[in-house]
Write a protein that holds these residues in place. Structure first.
Motif, PDB file in Angstrom:
ATOM      1  N   PRO A   1      -3.838  11.667   2.817  1.00 21.22           N
ATOM      2  CA  PRO A   1      -2.921  12.490   3.606  1.00 21.22           C
ATOM      3  C   PRO A   1      -1.484  11.994   3.542  1.00 21.22           C
ATOM      4  CG  PRO A   1      -4.878  11.918   4.887  1.00 21.22           C
ATOM      5  CD  PRO A   1      -4.936  11.122   3.609  1.00 21.22           C
ATOM      6  N   GLY A   2      -0.570  12.916   3.295  1.00 19.32           N
ATOM      7  CA  GLY A   2       0.855  12.622   3.280  1.00 19.32           C
ATOM      8  C   GLY A   2       1.420  12.329   1.915  1.00 19.32           C
ATOM      9  N   ASP A   3       0.588  11.914   0.961  1.00 22.96           N
ATOM     10  CA  ASP A   3       1.106  11.560  -0.362  1.00 22.96           C
ATOM     11  C   ASP A   3       1.813  12.733  -1.031  1.00 22.96           C
ATOM     12  OD1 ASP A   3       0.265   8.964  -0.116  1.00 22.96           O
ATOM     13  OD2 ASP A   3      -1.392   9.133  -1.537  1.00 22.96           O
ATOM     14  N   GLU A   4       1.349  13.938  -0.766  1.00 25.28           N
ATOM     15  CA  GLU A   4       1.947  15.125  -1.384  1.00 25.28           C
ATOM     16  C   GLU A   4       3.318  15.467  -0.788  1.00 25.28           C
ATOM     17  OE1 GLU A   4       0.005  16.612   2.284  1.00 25.28           O
ATOM     18  OE2 GLU A   4      -0.545  15.096   0.796  1.00 25.28           O
ATOM     19  N   THR A   5       3.719  14.793   0.281  1.00 32.75           N
ATOM     20  CA  THR A   5       5.010  15.073   0.920  1.00 32.75           C
ATOM     21  C   THR A   5       6.020  13.931   0.774  1.00 32.75           C
ATOM     22  OG1 THR A   5       4.383  14.196   3.098  1.00 32.75           O
ATOM     23  CG2 THR A   5       3.841  16.509   2.650  1.00 32.75           C
ATOM     24  N   VAL A   6       5.670  12.878   0.059  1.00 31.76           N
ATOM     25  CA  VAL A   6       6.556  11.716  -0.064  1.00 31.76           C
ATOM     26  C   VAL A   6       7.886  12.089  -0.708  1.00 31.76           C
ATOM     27  CG1 VAL A   6       6.852   9.466  -1.196  1.00 31.76           C
ATOM     28  CG2 VAL A   6       4.734   9.983   0.023  1.00 31.76           C
ATOM     29  N   ALA A   7       7.860  12.882  -1.767  1.00 31.50           N
ATOM     30  CA  ALA A   7       9.114  13.269  -2.435  1.00 31.50           C
ATOM     31  C   ALA A   7      10.051  13.960  -1.452  1.00 31.50           C
ATOM     32  CB  ALA A   7       8.824  14.176  -3.629  1.00 31.50           C
ATOM     33  N   GLU A   8       9.520  14.862  -0.660  1.00 30.42           N
ATOM     34  CA  GLU A   8      10.349  15.559   0.326  1.00 30.42           C
ATOM     35  C   GLU A   8      10.900  14.592   1.371  1.00 30.42           C
ATOM     36  OE1 GLU A   8      10.122  19.370   3.362  1.00 30.42           O
ATOM     37  OE2 GLU A   8       8.316  18.727   2.326  1.00 30.42           O
ATOM     38  N   GLN A   9      10.083  13.667   1.841  1.00 31.09           N
ATOM     39  CA  GLN A   9      10.536  12.688   2.837  1.00 31.09           C
ATOM     40  C   GLN A   9      11.663  11.818   2.284  1.00 31.09           C
ATOM     41  OE1 GLN A   9       7.232  10.619   5.020  1.00 31.09           O
ATOM     42  NE2 GLN A   9       5.971  11.878   3.662  1.00 31.09           N
ATOM     43  N   ILE A  10      11.498  11.336   1.060  1.00 30.18           N
ATOM     44  CA  ILE A  10      12.524  10.488   0.448  1.00 30.18           C
ATOM     45  C   ILE A  10      13.794  11.297   0.200  1.00 30.18           C
ATOM     46  CG2 ILE A  10      13.128   9.220  -1.657  1.00 30.18           C
ATOM     47  CD1 ILE A  10      10.246   8.150  -1.679  1.00 30.18           C
ATOM     48  N   GLY A  11      13.643  12.518  -0.270  1.00 30.29           N
ATOM     49  CA  GLY A  11      14.803  13.381  -0.491  1.00 30.29           C
ATOM     50  C   GLY A  11      15.583  13.607   0.791  1.00 30.29           C
ATOM     51  N   LEU A  12      14.881  13.914   1.874  1.00 31.82           N
ATOM     52  CA  LEU A  12      15.553  14.133   3.164  1.00 31.82           C
ATOM     53  C   LEU A  12      16.268  12.876   3.632  1.00 31.82           C
ATOM     54  CD1 LEU A  12      12.906  16.266   5.093  1.00 31.82           C
ATOM     55  CD2 LEU A  12      15.211  16.979   4.417  1.00 31.82           C
ATOM     56  N   HIS A  13      15.593  11.736   3.564  1.00 28.66           N
ATOM     57  CA  HIS A  13      16.202  10.487   4.028  1.00 28.66           C
ATOM     58  C   HIS A  13      17.410  10.094   3.179  1.00 28.66           C
ATOM     59  CE1 HIS A  13      16.363   6.746   6.233  1.00 28.66           C
ATOM     60  NE2 HIS A  13      16.669   6.174   5.082  1.00 28.66           N
ATOM     61  N   SER A  14      17.341  10.365   1.890  1.00 28.94           N
ATOM     62  CA  SER A  14      18.418   9.991   0.971  1.00 28.94           C
ATOM     63  C   SER A  14      19.544  11.009   0.913  1.00 28.94           C
ATOM     64  CB  SER A  14      17.854   9.816  -0.449  1.00 28.94           C
ATOM     65  OG  SER A  14      16.880   8.824  -0.465  1.00 28.94           O
ATOM     66  N   GLY A  15      19.338  12.176   1.494  1.00 29.81           N
ATOM     67  CA  GLY A  15      20.338  13.237   1.402  1.00 29.81           C
ATOM     68  C   GLY A  15      20.395  13.851   0.016  1.00 29.81           C
ATOM     69  N   ALA A  16      19.303  13.747  -0.731  1.00 27.94           N
ATOM     70  CA  ALA A  16      19.250  14.285  -2.091  1.00 27.94           C
ATOM     71  C   ALA A  16      18.637  15.683  -2.087  1.00 27.94           C
ATOM     72  CB  ALA A  16      18.425  13.369  -2.992  1.00 27.94           C
ATOM     73  N   ALA A  17      19.296  16.602  -2.760  1.00 27.96           N
ATOM     74  CA  ALA A  17      18.733  17.934  -2.948  1.00 27.96           C
ATOM     75  C   ALA A  17      17.632  17.824  -3.998  1.00 27.96           C
ATOM     76  CB  ALA A  17      19.810  18.902  -3.412  1.00 27.96           C
TER      77      ALA A  17
END
Length: 167
Positions: free
Chosen positions: A116-132
């Protein structure tokens, strides 16, 4: 034109590391896994002078992890949701000189280890980093690619064209 993904060895803003957060996922002693990741983070942030973003996958562990690294100014503890600590495969691939990153669908290494959650890691990192994020529909792990920063990408059919990932 889209900025290239930098070479593996190129300078970067930060290193993302996953903190062992779920004892039930470890086949070795949980505390030993945490100690080993602590050693890695200390080597990166200390002598390596890396900015480390340490994602912790269990909110109740975050304060203890912050205290564990309180002596290192360049370790940022980031609460997140993930199962496996190998963020190299589940996170996005950042583009050189840009605030954008490529993201891919992740299916637990061909449904071998679905957590659970592994499929959302990219989105979490993108949000935290301010990366589109530019989302790609195919399934892959970031670590399945080796890139040289000049546009050359190496991978294998087994990783990307396997029926349990992409037909």
């Amino acid at each position: 034109m889209t900025a290239p993904i930098p070479a593996e060895w190129a300078p970067h803003r930060a290193m993302w590391v996953g903190w062992p957060s779920h004892a039930e996922y470890w086949f070795e002693p949980f505390e030993q896994a945490q100690d080993e990741v602590e050693g890695l983070v200390r080597a990166l942030a200390g002598p390596g002078r890396e900015q480390v973003r340490l994602m912790v996958g269990a909110p109740e562990l975050a304060e203890g992890v912050r205290a564990r690294f309180a002596d290192l100014a360049n370790v940022e503890v980031v609460p997140g949701v993930f199962g496996d600590v190998w963020l190299r495969d589940t996170g996005p691939l950042f583009r050189a000189g840009s605030k954008t990153a490529a993201a891919f669908r992740f299916n637990g290494w061909g449904e071998k280890y679905v957590m659970p959650g592994d499929e959302t890691v990219a989105e979490q990192i993108g949000l935290h980093s301010g990366a589109a994020l530019s989302w790609n529909e195919f399934i892959m792990e970031g670590g399945s690619l080796d890139h040289d920063g000049e546009g050359t990408v190496l991978t294998t059919r087994q990783c990307l064209l396997n029926p349990n990932r992409n037909p």
